[in-house]
Each structure stands twice: as structure tokens, then as C-alpha cells.
Motif scaffolding. Structure first.
Motif, short mmCIF file in Angstrom:
data_model
loop_
_atom_site.label_atom_id
_atom_site.label_comp_id
_atom_site.label_asym_id
_atom_site.label_seq_id
_atom_site.Cartn_x
_atom_site.Cartn_y
_atom_site.Cartn_z
N ARG A 1 1.44 -0.96 0.21
CA ARG A 1 -0.08 0.01 -0.01
C ARG A 1 1.04 1.37 0.16
N ARG B 1 6.00 11.04 5.42
CA ARG B 1 6.90 9.35 4.74
C ARG B 1 6.74 9.94 3.51
N TYR C 1 -4.03 12.34 11.97
CA TYR C 1 -2.35 11.38 11.14
C TYR C 1 -1.60 11.52 9.93
N ASP D 1 2.18 12.74 10.11
CA ASP D 1 2.88 12.54 9.13
C ASP D 1 3.28 11.01 8.20
N LEU E 1 3.42 2.17 2.65
CA LEU E 1 3.19 2.18 4.21
C LEU E 1 2.73 0.70 4.50
N GLU E 2 3.71 0.22 5.02
CA GLU E 2 4.07 -0.90 5.75
C GLU E 2 3.02 -1.42 6.61
N ASP E 3 3.18 -0.58 7.51
CA ASP E 3 2.20 -0.62 8.79
C ASP E 3 1.27 0.22 8.67
N ALA E 4 0.06 -0.01 7.08
CA ALA E 4 -0.72 1.02 6.95
C ALA E 4 -2.31 -0.16 7.99
N ASP E 5 -2.71 0.41 8.78
CA ASP E 5 -3.83 0.24 9.68
C ASP E 5 -4.85 0.14 8.40
#
Length: 256
Positions: free
Chosen positions: A145, A191, A184, A187, A201-205
Motif C-alpha cells: 500500500r 513519509r 495522522y 506523519d 506504508l508497511e504498517d498501514a492500519d
């Protein structure tokens, strides 16, 4: 951002006089990556001889090139086409017109910005709703993503909401978030600014962003329903008058 001296030669190389030229895309939106290309947009003026004759001139000019290590994507429309697009619920051309990142301007550009306020209607919300939905689908279907389409989702939704509330075109996400204060956003922008154009976004919520996307969609719809903006544009007579004057002036100048 590249200096004007690096971008201005692209403008001066164009085959027709320009009514205006501005910078659009990620640089306008406030989140260019180090490798982002430069989206130059504007309107050119075809001479009368290339409008009334059998062989008409180029209604749209597109140039993609690498110059001084800068990737440049330039698109300009003839004034008649640009004015016609402005009368539709097309937020994209209005963002180009009102971009504060100006490479070339004229008195007629300033006049057009004033006239085009009469092009803005409540139905411009459909442009931003559709754009957000397209970008969300792009973001959601990717295995890796990317931050870019997610930022576009938030940018267009906030632009649309603000437009419905104020009647003002604001395409810069940094400026918009000074009002909306979504915690948010900084941030995500950081990025994008620090990474490549296709950074992920490796940590996308996903659950969180889906919730925010749906919430802002609802807010845009609500803002559209309660907006005091007109139902239809009122600027057509003034745009027609400006078009005639600009076209005739190009003919007079050529004769001179």
C-alpha cells in the motif's frame, strides 16, 4: 522545489502565447517526494487563423520530457477549451487556475480568476467524491500500500469539504489540515516527503483509514447538502466576453 530558472524555459518554448501557467500535482498539494515530477498546467491562446480555418490548431498540448534532471509533464488547453472545462463541475482545472505556484501570468489570468468564482457550484462535490473513491480503490487493492493514493484520498476529500463550506479552492493538504487538524496527516506527509514517489506504508492500519475515509465521505456529502453555493454556474457570459477579447487581441497583436 526547482528554481523558476529551471522550469521557465519549458514555458518559453511553447508554440503559442500563454494566458497562464502554474504548477499543479504533488508540489501544489504539499507532499512532493524527492523524485516527484513537475506537473505544469495552463492555457494557451490559438491565433484566429488556427481557429476559423479548415486546419485548426492544437486544442491541447502535452509535453513530457526530462530537462536538467527534472521530469516535467506539461499540459495546456486552448482558452476556449479551458473556459468550457471551467464551466463544468471540474475541480481539477480550477485548482490549476488558482494555484499559487505561478510560472507565467497575465492581466487576463487575474481577470479569469475573478470570473471563475462564478463557475463554482454545489455540484463540484461530485468531482471530489468520485476522485476520492477512485484513489481509495487504488490504495485498497494494492498488496504493497503506497502512501501517495492515501494522501490523495485525504487531500481531495478535505478540498471538497472546504470548497462546499467556503466556496474557495484550496488544494494544499498542509494548509487544509491547519483547519481540519487530522492528527495522522503530518506523519503521512512526512513519509511522502522523505521517501520515493512509490514509497509504501508497511504498517498501514486499513481498518482505521477505511473508517476515516467513510467518515470524510459522509462529511463531504453533508457539506454539499447544506452548502450555500449555487446550483449552476453564472460565469458563462463573462467567460465568453473574455474569450472574444483574448482571441481578437491575439489577431491584432499578430497584425501589429
Amino acid at each position: 522545489m526547482a528554481t523558476m530558472q529551471q522550469l521557465l524555459p519549458v514555458i518559453s518554448d511553447q508554440p503559442y502565447p500563454l494566458l497562464f501557467a502554474t504548477i499543479s500535482g504533488a508540489h501544489l498539494y504539499g507532499f512532493p517526494s524527492p523524485d516527484s515530477d513537475y506537473d505544469l498546467r495552463g492555457s494557451h491562446i490559438l491565433p484566429v487563423s488556427e481557429v476559423v480555418g479548415l486546419d485548426t490548431g492544437r486544442e491541447t498540448i502535452e509535453v513530457s520530457e526530462l530537462r536538467d534532471k527534472l521530469e516535467i509533464d506539461l499540459v495546456t488547453h486552448d482558452v476556449k477549451k479551458f473556459f468550457s472545462l471551467s464551466l463544468k463541475k471540474n475541480g481539477y482545472v480550477l485548482e490549476q487556475l488558482y494555484s499559487p505556484l505561478i510560472l507565467h501570468t497575465t492581466p487576463e489570468h487575474e481577470e479569469l480568476k475573478d470570473i471563475a468564482k462564478g463557475c463554482i457550484t454545489r455540484h463540484h462535490s461530485h468531482h471530489y467524491l468520485g476522485f476520492a473513491q477512485t484513489q481509495w480503490k487504488l490504495f485498497a487493492k494494492e498488496e504493497l500500500r503506497r502512501v501517495k493514493p492515501l494522501l490523495y484520498v485525504y487531500r481531495v476529500l478535505l478540498t471538497g469539504i472546504y470548497l462546499m463550506q467556503t466556496g474557495v479552492i484550496e488544494a494544499n493538504l498542509v494548509q487544509l489540515n491547519e483547519l481540519f487538524k487530522l492528527p495522522y496527516i503530518p506523519d503521512l506527509i512526512e513519509r511522502k516527503l522523505a521517501g520515493a514517489e512509490k514509497s509504501v506504508l508497511e504498517d498501514a492500519d486499513m481498518a482505521f483509514h477505511l473508517s476515516e475515509y467513510q467518515r470524510l465521505l459522509g462529511q463531504l456529502d453533508k457539506a454539499s447538502q447544506s452548502s450555500t453555493l449555487p446550483e449552476s454556474p453564472s460565469a458563462k457570459p463573462a467567460l465568453n466576453d473574455l474569450l472574444v477579447r483574448v482571441r481578437l487581441a491575439s489577431f491584432t497583436n499578430k497584425l501589429g
